[in-house]
Design a protein around this motif. Structure first.
Motif, PDB file in Angstrom:
ATOM      1  N   PHE A  61       2.190  -2.621  -7.114  1.00  0.00           N
ATOM      2  CA  PHE A  61       1.226  -3.986  -6.425  1.00  0.00           C
ATOM      3  C   PHE A  61       2.127  -4.517  -5.325  1.00  0.00           C
ATOM      4  N   ASP A  62       3.346  -4.450  -5.276  1.00  0.00           N
ATOM      5  CA  ASP A  62       4.274  -4.978  -4.228  1.00  0.00           C
ATOM      6  C   ASP A  62       3.906  -4.317  -2.954  1.00  0.00           C
ATOM      7  N   ALA A  65       0.276  -5.127  -2.012  1.00  0.00           N
ATOM      8  CA  ALA A  65       0.106  -6.585  -1.324  1.00  0.00           C
ATOM      9  C   ALA A  65       0.888  -6.558  -0.279  1.00  0.00           C
ATOM     10  N   ASN A  69      -2.083  -7.732   1.639  1.00  0.00           N
ATOM     11  CA  ASN A  69      -2.470  -9.201   1.437  1.00  0.00           C
ATOM     12  C   ASN A  69      -0.946  -9.666   1.688  1.00  0.00           C
ATOM     13  N   LEU A  72       0.011 -12.558  -0.888  1.00  0.00           N
ATOM     14  CA  LEU A  72       0.329 -12.222  -2.249  1.00  0.00           C
ATOM     15  C   LEU A  72       1.598 -11.624  -2.511  1.00  0.00           C
ATOM     16  N   LYS A  73       2.007 -10.775  -1.490  1.00  0.00           N
ATOM     17  CA  LYS A  73       3.279 -10.117  -1.403  1.00  0.00           C
ATOM     18  C   LYS A  73       4.586 -11.396  -1.652  1.00  0.00           C
ATOM     19  N   HIS A 111      -2.908 -12.536 -10.542  1.00  0.00           N
ATOM     20  CA  HIS A 111      -2.975 -12.359  -9.041  1.00  0.00           C
ATOM     21  C   HIS A 111      -3.609 -11.021  -8.812  1.00  0.00           C
ATOM     22  N   ALA A 115      -7.073 -10.702  -6.945  1.00  0.00           N
ATOM     23  CA  ALA A 115      -7.204  -9.726  -5.271  1.00  0.00           C
ATOM     24  C   ALA A 115      -8.336  -8.622  -5.368  1.00  0.00           C
TER      25      ALA A 115
END
Ligand code: MG7
Ligand code: MG
Length: 305
Positions: A61-62, A65, A69, A72-73, A111, A115
């Motif tokens: 997800f890193d 993101a 996004n 979000l990162k 989070h 998203a």
């Protein structure tokens, strides 16, 4: 068990106890054995061949993101910065760490849900991720499957991502492998809308989160001996709750902070593998047990004649 000795990456506080456990497991045979293993940085590599850090399942997800996004990162990075040092802090007790781990997982999962990522996006990023099974993990998993030894993967990561990695890197998931983990729940548009409960984090990997009837129960009945593998001190109780009353041989992969953590790992794990990105030692142990079982069955055949 020659690989256990004179091997600079292998550390044991009590080699005699290891020897005793191996002997008992050899006598009991492979049909009394099961494996319980962590996934992130245990079945998967901590570093690649060039020494570069690999990712945990949450790390996917890193990457999502970073591309889709950036705000979000940044939030993921702040969470990581705050909580990772707590997770591995040598000064805090497990009880002190638990509330922080719940905060980290809760916020991170919230989070992800907010998203609204699609299954396709997540699977695409997973397939291109830096999550690689350890060297010779495929061989180990293949041998376990061949000998019908159950492999319970017990992870505080994300189970759907483990499944995708396994399918991509092994071709298929063996029938003897079972995953207990946090699962993403997708809605009818295939958007990640929630995570399963109870939440599994680093320090509650025990019977408290193994709920309901497990589909693998009939495969592990009578399997009294366990080989447990983990890379965190939170992994050492993974066998609590899986009913077994025999021997538990615990193998710990120490990936970071060697100097400050080795003593603690030696207190908790029977065998500590320092900075070892391979499954060589577990394979070696399995080979040893297989050969002993073979000799044992030959002996019992001879006795019966
Ligand atoms: N881990 C746990 N969480 C996260 C997260 O949100 N992002 C990243 N990058 N890593 C995370 O298998 C569990 C391991 O995953 C890490 C919520 C923890 O360090 C944990 O040991
Ligand atoms: Mg781990």
């Amino acid at each position: 068990m020659s690989r256990l000795y004179n091997n600079p990456s292998v550390h044991m506080k009590n080699p005699e106890l290891v020897e005793k456990k191996l002997k008992q497991m050899a006598v009991d045979g492979l049909d009394r054995l099961m494996i319980i293993s962590d996934f992130d940085f245990t079945l998967s590599r901590h570093k690649d061949k060039n020494g570069e850090k690999c990712w945990s399942t949450h790390g996917v997800f890193d990457a999502v993101a970073r591309v889709m996004n950036p705000e979000l990162k940044q939030m993921f990075d702040e969470l990581y910065k705050k909580y990772f040092s707590i997770e591995f802090c040598p000064l805090m007790t497990v009880e002190e760490k638990i509330p922080y781990m719940i905060e980290w997982w809760d916020q991170s999962h919230a989070h992800i849900v907010n998203a609204k990522f699609s299954r396709e996006t997540i699977e695409g990023f997973t397939s291109n991720s830096r999550i690689f099974l350890r060297e010779r993990a495929e061989e180990l998993i293949g041998a376990l499957s061949e000998h019908e030894i159950p492999l319970i993967v017990f992870s505080a990561g994300i189970g759907n991502i483990i499944e995708t990695v396994m399918r991509n890197q092994l071709g298929a998931i063996p029938e003897t492998m079972h995953i207990i983990s946090n699962l993403m729940i997708f809605d009818d548009q295939d958007i990640c809308a929630d995570f399963t409960k109870p939440l599994i984090h680093t320090f509650n990997k025990n019977s408290s989160v193994i709920t309901g009837d497990q589909p693998f129960y009939n495969q592990i009945v009578g399997r009294t001996n366990v080989i447990l593998m983990g890379d965190s001190l939170g992994d050492i109780h993974m066998d609590v709750g899986v009913e077994h009353e025999g021997v538990a041989l615990k193998i710990g992969f120490l990936n970071i902070n060697f100097d400050t953590l080795l003593a603690k790992y030696l207190d908790s794990y029977d065998i500590v593998l320092v900075d070892d990105q391979t499954m060589e030692i577990p394979i070696n142990i399995l080979d040893h047990l297989r050969n002993s079982a073979f000799i044992g069955s030959r002996l019992s055949l001879t006795c019966h004649e």
